[in-house]
Motif scaffolding. Structure first.
Motif, PDB file in Angstrom:
ATOM      1  N   VAL A   1       0.884  -1.023  -0.090  1.00  0.00           N
ATOM      2  CA  VAL A   1       0.115  -0.041  -0.071  1.00  0.00           C
ATOM      3  C   VAL A   1       0.801   1.149   0.009  1.00  0.00           C
ATOM      4  O   VAL A   1       1.791   1.457   0.828  1.00  0.00           O
ATOM      5  N   GLU A   2       0.928   2.262  -1.120  1.00  0.00           N
ATOM      6  CA  GLU A   2       1.467   3.433  -0.989  1.00  0.00           C
ATOM      7  C   GLU A   2       0.950   4.307   0.004  1.00  0.00           C
ATOM      8  O   GLU A   2      -0.144   4.555   0.299  1.00  0.00           O
ATOM      9  N   ALA A   3       1.985   5.330   0.311  1.00  0.00           N
ATOM     10  CA  ALA A   3       1.512   6.281   1.315  1.00  0.00           C
ATOM     11  C   ALA A   3       0.443   7.096   0.743  1.00  0.00           C
ATOM     12  O   ALA A   3       0.303   7.515  -0.207  1.00  0.00           O
ATOM     13  N   ALA A   4      -0.703   7.496   1.654  1.00  0.00           N
ATOM     14  CA  ALA A   4      -1.801   8.381   1.389  1.00  0.00           C
ATOM     15  C   ALA A   4      -2.439   7.712   0.155  1.00  0.00           C
ATOM     16  O   ALA A   4      -3.163   8.802  -0.527  1.00  0.00           O
ATOM     17  N   VAL A   5      -2.618   6.543  -0.063  1.00  0.00           N
ATOM     18  CA  VAL A   5      -3.409   6.127  -1.172  1.00  0.00           C
ATOM     19  C   VAL A   5      -4.696   5.783  -0.564  1.00  0.00           C
ATOM     20  O   VAL A   5      -5.549   5.585  -1.265  1.00  0.00           O
ATOM     21  N   ARG A   6      -4.961   5.820   0.765  1.00  0.00           N
ATOM     22  CA  ARG A   6      -6.241   5.832   1.451  1.00  0.00           C
ATOM     23  C   ARG A   6      -6.813   6.906   2.109  1.00  0.00           C
ATOM     24  O   ARG A   6      -6.949   6.884   3.374  1.00  0.00           O
ATOM     25  N   PRO A   7      -7.014   8.092   1.519  1.00  0.00           N
ATOM     26  CA  PRO A   7      -7.414   9.224   2.177  1.00  0.00           C
ATOM     27  C   PRO A   7      -8.838   8.903   2.888  1.00  0.00           C
ATOM     28  O   PRO A   7      -8.941   9.610   3.952  1.00  0.00           O
ATOM     29  N   ASP A   8      -9.582   7.826   2.494  1.00  0.00           N
ATOM     30  CA  ASP A   8     -10.766   7.905   3.317  1.00  0.00           C
ATOM     31  C   ASP A   8     -10.556   7.084   4.467  1.00  0.00           C
ATOM     32  O   ASP A   8     -11.457   7.124   5.413  1.00  0.00           O
ATOM     33  N   LEU A   9      -9.042   6.719   4.807  1.00  0.00           N
ATOM     34  CA  LEU A   9      -8.967   6.060   6.201  1.00  0.00           C
ATOM     35  C   LEU A   9      -8.645   7.144   7.281  1.00  0.00           C
ATOM     36  O   LEU A   9      -8.365   6.861   8.473  1.00  0.00           O
ATOM     37  N   THR A  10      -8.405   8.477   6.810  1.00  0.00           N
ATOM     38  CA  THR A  10      -7.977   9.547   7.664  1.00  0.00           C
ATOM     39  C   THR A  10      -8.881   9.565   8.784  1.00  0.00           C
ATOM     40  O   THR A  10      -8.284   9.623   9.969  1.00  0.00           O
ATOM     41  N   PRO A  11     -10.193   9.660   8.950  1.00  0.00           N
ATOM     42  CA  PRO A  11     -10.758   9.612  10.034  1.00  0.00           C
ATOM     43  C   PRO A  11     -10.435   8.695  11.021  1.00  0.00           C
ATOM     44  O   PRO A  11     -10.380   8.757  12.347  1.00  0.00           O
ATOM     45  N   TYR A  12     -10.363   7.346  10.525  1.00  0.00           N
ATOM     46  CA  TYR A  12      -9.840   6.086  11.510  1.00  0.00           C
ATOM     47  C   TYR A  12      -8.284   6.286  11.930  1.00  0.00           C
ATOM     48  O   TYR A  12      -8.398   6.335  13.273  1.00  0.00           O
ATOM     49  N   TYR A  13      -7.591   7.058  11.469  1.00  0.00           N
ATOM     50  CA  TYR A  13      -6.117   7.377  11.679  1.00  0.00           C
ATOM     51  C   TYR A  13      -6.362   8.321  12.707  1.00  0.00           C
ATOM     52  O   TYR A  13      -5.702   8.267  13.820  1.00  0.00           O
TER      53      TYR A  13
ATOM     54  N   GLU B   1      -8.893   9.729  14.492  1.00  0.00           N
ATOM     55  CA  GLU B   1     -10.094   9.871  15.564  1.00  0.00           C
ATOM     56  C   GLU B   1      -9.715   8.632  16.252  1.00  0.00           C
ATOM     57  O   GLU B   1      -9.815   8.509  17.654  1.00  0.00           O
ATOM     58  N   ASP B   2      -9.456   7.467  15.846  1.00  0.00           N
ATOM     59  CA  ASP B   2      -9.486   5.857  16.400  1.00  0.00           C
ATOM     60  C   ASP B   2      -7.969   5.826  16.841  1.00  0.00           C
ATOM     61  O   ASP B   2      -7.626   5.352  18.134  1.00  0.00           O
ATOM     62  N   LEU B   3      -7.001   5.920  15.824  1.00  0.00           N
ATOM     63  CA  LEU B   3      -5.537   5.310  16.233  1.00  0.00           C
ATOM     64  C   LEU B   3      -4.976   6.511  17.149  1.00  0.00           C
ATOM     65  O   LEU B   3      -4.346   6.221  18.307  1.00  0.00           O
ATOM     66  N   ALA B   4      -4.805   7.826  16.336  1.00  0.00           N
ATOM     67  CA  ALA B   4      -3.857   8.642  17.055  1.00  0.00           C
ATOM     68  C   ALA B   4      -4.182   8.979  18.609  1.00  0.00           C
ATOM     69  O   ALA B   4      -3.119   8.925  19.493  1.00  0.00           O
ATOM     70  N   PRO B   5      -5.379   9.091  18.910  1.00  0.00           N
ATOM     71  CA  PRO B   5      -5.685   9.214  20.527  1.00  0.00           C
ATOM     72  C   PRO B   5      -5.153   7.984  21.357  1.00  0.00           C
ATOM     73  O   PRO B   5      -4.847   8.305  22.741  1.00  0.00           O
ATOM     74  N   ARG B   6      -4.892   6.846  20.724  1.00  0.00           N
ATOM     75  CA  ARG B   6      -4.702   5.838  21.445  1.00  0.00           C
ATOM     76  C   ARG B   6      -2.932   5.529  21.226  1.00  0.00           C
ATOM     77  O   ARG B   6      -2.601   4.343  21.577  1.00  0.00           O
ATOM     78  N   ASN B   7      -2.273   6.601  20.938  1.00  0.00           N
ATOM     79  CA  ASN B   7      -0.990   6.230  20.390  1.00  0.00           C
ATOM     80  C   ASN B   7      -0.792   4.998  19.739  1.00  0.00           C
ATOM     81  O   ASN B   7       0.082   4.330  19.803  1.00  0.00           O
ATOM     82  N   LEU B   8      -1.448   4.952  18.595  1.00  0.00           N
ATOM     83  CA  LEU B   8      -1.311   3.812  17.390  1.00  0.00           C
ATOM     84  C   LEU B   8      -1.166   4.432  16.239  1.00  0.00           C
ATOM     85  O   LEU B   8      -1.867   5.669  16.099  1.00  0.00           O
ATOM     86  N   ALA B   9      -0.551   3.762  15.098  1.00  0.00           N
ATOM     87  CA  ALA B   9      -0.480   4.303  13.992  1.00  0.00           C
ATOM     88  C   ALA B   9      -0.221   3.040  13.120  1.00  0.00           C
ATOM     89  O   ALA B   9       0.018   2.132  13.223  1.00  0.00           O
TER      90      ALA B   9
END
Ligand code: 1HN
Length: 347
Positions: free
Chosen positions: A2-14, A16-24
């Motif tokens: 998967v190339e970087a930023a090929v899934r802009p649709d996943l931005t909310p998941y990154y 709202e879900d991942l970043a606050p939990r220190n996940l990437a």
């Protein structure tokens, strides 16, 4: 992949879900983290001594060695501005000590080498023994050894400091202590270590107690003599000319576990064939002039200049006159970790 930023649709998941939990998400960055070949921000570069000597001497007027603790101009890799390093893993700087000055005693976990560039007769003391420094001498200050410097000569003294500071920073293992006195007490006569350990002999019951070499000054007169004697055999390596590595006489390994050091002779007119290795290397020109092709850039060098070859970058050197090059790198670390690679082209 998967190339970087090929899934802009996943931005909310990154966000709202991942970043606050220190996940990437690894899939966005995997190809940046694991590259098919070394991809370094370290750049090839050169510092011409005639260009920097004047500003170095100026530092001698604006701050004392005592105020500065160490009066050093850092050679910063242009690809890593502000990061206080000459390669990704190593620090290099030029230290100036004026007649009558003392750089006070301290010790730290970072290991240091001094390579003497200009001047004669200043001293450095390491773990209770003094050594007088001459141009081309290679001196070590292993991890956690007390060291202070002084200049009892009548001329400025300049040397290259090479330290494993960025490696120690990566590992979060920095400790430092000041002795609280300008000079450390001396427990052994000058020349003692070289006589005991650096003459092809060892004290009969000597058991290598430390990771670093018991020899702490490798005088240029001896190194130069070795190269001069060896050239008579007329056996030249196509990539290196005549190249020697400095060793800990107790075990044949590098003088310090984190920094490898080398001295090589390229006779007048010699052109090395293309070579690359994974240890980004700092070169200091001791004698002669020449030209180096590093990647697609050409560098002209002369006595006292410093230049950098980044990891895995092809290098070729041509000597316009007999040339002697000192160099250092993190090679012993890479070798211990089974990471070091070299490519001799077709040579
Ligand atoms: C250091 O302690 C010395 O002892 C020289 O001469 C350069 C660069 C970074 C950190 C410590 C010295 C240094 C250094």
């Amino acid at each position: 992949m998967v190339e970087a930023a090929v899934r802009p649709d996943l931005t909310p998941y990154y966000e709202e879900d991942l970043a606050p939990r220190n996940l990437a998400p690894l899939w966005e960055v995997l190809h940046q983290m694991v590259t098919p070949e070394p991809e370094s921000v370290c750049e090839s570069a050169i510092w011409h001594y005639e260009d920097i000597r004047e500003v170095l001497m100026k530092s001698g007027e604006i701050i004392t060695a005592e105020q500065a603790e160490r009066r050093v101009l850092i050679l910063e890799n242009p690809g890593m501005t502000g990061r206080r390093r000459i390669t990704t893993s190593l620090f290099a700087g030029l230290q100036l000590i004026m007649p009558g000055e003392i750089a006070p005693a301290h010790r730290h976990t970072q290991a240091a080498l001094r390579f003497i560039v200009e001047g004669s007769g200043a001293y450095t003391a390491v773990e209770g023994e003094k050594t007088i420094m001459e141009e081309g001498d290679f001196i070590i200050t292993p991890s956690w050894t007390w060291h202070d410097h002084g200049n009892e000569s009548d001329q400025p003294m300049v040397w290259m400091d090479g330290l494993d500071v960025p490696l120690v920073e990566l590992l979060d293992a920095s400790f430092m202590e000041r002795l609280g006195e300008k000079s450390q007490p001396l427990g052994r006569p000058t020349g003692d270590s070289l006589a005991r350990y650096g003459s092809g002999l060892l004290p009969v019951d000597y058991k290598g107690q430390t990771a670093a070499s018991p020899v702490f000054n490798y005088p240029y007169v001896r190194t130069r003599e070795a190269l001069e004697q060896m050239r008579k055999a007329d056996e030249w390596d196509s990539c290196h000319g005549l190249k020697l590595r400095y060793v800990n006489p107790d075990n044949g390994e590098a003088p310090m576990p984190t920094i490898g050091t080398f001295m090589q002779l390229l006779p007048k007119g010699f052109e090395t064939s293309s070579y690359r290795s994974t240890d980004a290397t700092v070169y200091c020109v001791v004698e002669g002039t020449g030209t180096s092709l590093i990647g697609d850039k050409t560098f002209e060098w002369g006595k006292r200049d410093t230049f950098i070859v980044p990891s895995w970058c092809p290098q070729r050197h041509t000597a316009n006159e007999d040339a002697v090059l000192f160099s250092f790198s993190d090679r012993p670390v890479q070798q211990k970790l089974d990471l070091w690679r070299e490519d001799r082209g077709n040579a």
